[in-house]
Design a protein around this motif. Structure first.
Motif: not given
Length: 331
Positions: A183-194
Motif C-alpha cells: 500500500x504505502x509504496x504505491x500510494x506514496x508514488x501516487x502522491x509524489x506524482x501529484x
C-alpha cells in the motif's frame, strides 16, 4: 444457536486449515461474555473503528507534512488502503478476513504526528525509545477508554506489533505486514506524482515493466504474487520481490529523502521535542487521562503517550499557544 455460533461453524467449514478461526482463538486479558451476533475478531475490528486514536489518523501525516490539497494520503486513508489489500489477499487464500481487517485498521494507531519525523525524534529523546508499532499496542491496551484499553484479542495485538519487522503468529498478521508495504509504496508514488516530486518517466524501467505502469496494475501484480505463493509462506515471488525492492530503493532516494517532501522535518522534530520537554517539566498541564498514566507508569511514559497521540494540527496549535507570543489588542 446464536448468529455468532453459526458464523464460527461457517468459518470452520470454509477457511483453510492455516487460518485463525474465531471459535478456537480470541483470548482477551479480561474475559468477556460472547456477543450473540459478532465473532471475537469482528468485535475487535469494530472497537478499533470507533476508538479515538483511529479518528485522529485523518489528521496525521503519511509522507508529506501538511500538504495543500484534499487528495494526499493521511494515516487514516493509508490504514483503509492496507485493509483493502490485506482483505483481498486473505479472502483469496481463505484466511480469516475479519482478523486481517482488525489488524490492518489498528496497525498505525500509535503513529506520531508528522509521520516518521515525529517517530524519529521521540525515539531519540525517550530513554526507552519509541517504535510506532509497539505504541499502537499501548494505545489499545492502556490509553483508549480512559486507560481501560480496548481489551483486544491476543491475535490482533500480535499482528499490530509485528506489522513492521517481525513475524506474526498468524497468517493473517503476515498478510497485513506485506499489505502495508504494498500500500504505502504505491500510494506514496501516487502522491509524489501529484506533488511533482517525481514524474512517470523517472520510475525504474525494469520495476515498472515487471509490476505495471499504473498504481492499479502494480497493486494487482503484487497481490497476485502473494496469492500464487500460497498460504504456507506469505511472501512475494522472487522476481516480483526483486522488482518491488528496486521500486522501494527508488522511493527512498527520490521521495522519502527528497527535500521537497522533507524540508519541514527539522521544524517538525523541533516542535515535537519542545512540546516533550515542556510537558516533562510541567506534567500538571497534561489532560487528566495522561496524569493517570503518569501515576500508573511514569512521567516520561505519560508525556510520550500524550505527544505521540497528537494530530499534526493539534501539535502545531498547542505549540503556538505555548511558545508563540500573541499580539496585544490595544485600542
Amino acid at each position: 444457536m446464536t448468529i455468532r455460533e453459526e458464523l464460527e461453524i461457517i468459518e470452520l467449514g470454509t477457511l483453510c486449515e492455516d487460518a485463525c478461526t474465531s471459535k478456537h482463538t480470541g483470548r482477551r486479558v479480561r474475559p468477556e461474555p460472547k456477543c450473540p451476533i459478532r465473532t471475537e475478531f469482528q468485535r475487535d475490528r469494530d472497537r478499533i473503528l470507533h476508538c479515538n486514536a483511529f479518528r485522529r489518523l485523518k489528521h496525521k501525516t503519511q509522507v508529506f507534512l501538511s500538504p495543500v490539497g484534499d487528495h494526499y494520503r493521511t494515516r487514516l486513508t493509508h490504514s483503509l488502503e492496507v485493509s483493502q489489500i490485506a482483505r483481498t489477499i486473505s479472502r483469496a487464500l481463505r484466511l480469516n478476513e475479519d482478523l486481517t481487517e482488525a489488524i490492518a485498521l489498528g496497525h498505525d494507531l500509535g503513529h506520531t504526528p508528522f509521520g516518521h519525523a515525529g517517530e524519529a525524534i521521540l525515539n531519540e529523546i525517550c530513554s526507552f525509545g519509541f517504535k510506532h508499532y509497539l505504541q499502537s499496542v499501548r494505545v489499545v491496551d492502556y490509553i483508549e477508554k480512559n486507560g481501560m484499553g480496548l481489551n483486544l484479542t491476543y491475535e490482533v495485538k500480535n499482528g499490530i506489533a509485528c506489522h513492521t519487522n517481525r513475524t506474526a503468529v498468524t497468517k493473517e498478521g503476515c498478510v497485513v505486514r506485506l499489505a502495508d508495504k504494498i500500500a504505502y509504496i504505491n500510494h506514496d508514488i501516487d502522491d509524489a506524482l501529484r506533488a511533482g516530486v517525481i514524474t512517470e518517466d523517472m520510475l525504474p524501467e525494469n520495476a515498472v515493466s515487471v509490476l505495471g505502469h499504473s498504481k492499479s496494475e502494480r497493486i494487482t501484480t503484487l497481490i497476485m504474487s502473494v496469492v500464487k505463493s500460497g498460504v504456507e509462506e506469505i511472501k512475494l515471488e522472487d522476481h516480483i520481490k526483486a522488482a518491488e525492492d528496486e521500486l522501494y530503493a527508488f522511493m527512498f532516494e527520490h521521495v522519502y529523502h527528497n527535500n521537497a517532501a522533507k524540508d519541514e522535518e527539522v521544524k517538525a522534530k523541533m516542535l515535537v521535542e519542545k512540546l516533550f520537554r515542556y510537558y516533562f517539566k510541567n506534567p500538571d498541564k497534561m489532560p487528566e487521562e495522561y496524569k493517570n498514566i503518569m501515576n500508573r507508569f511514569s512521567k516520561e511514559r505519560a508525556v510520550c503517550d500524550y505527544i505521540s497521540g497528537m494530530s499534526d494540527g493539534y501539535a502545531i496549535n498547542l505549540y503556538n499557544d505555548l511558545f508563540v507570543p500573541k499580539c496585544w489588542h490595544i485600542q
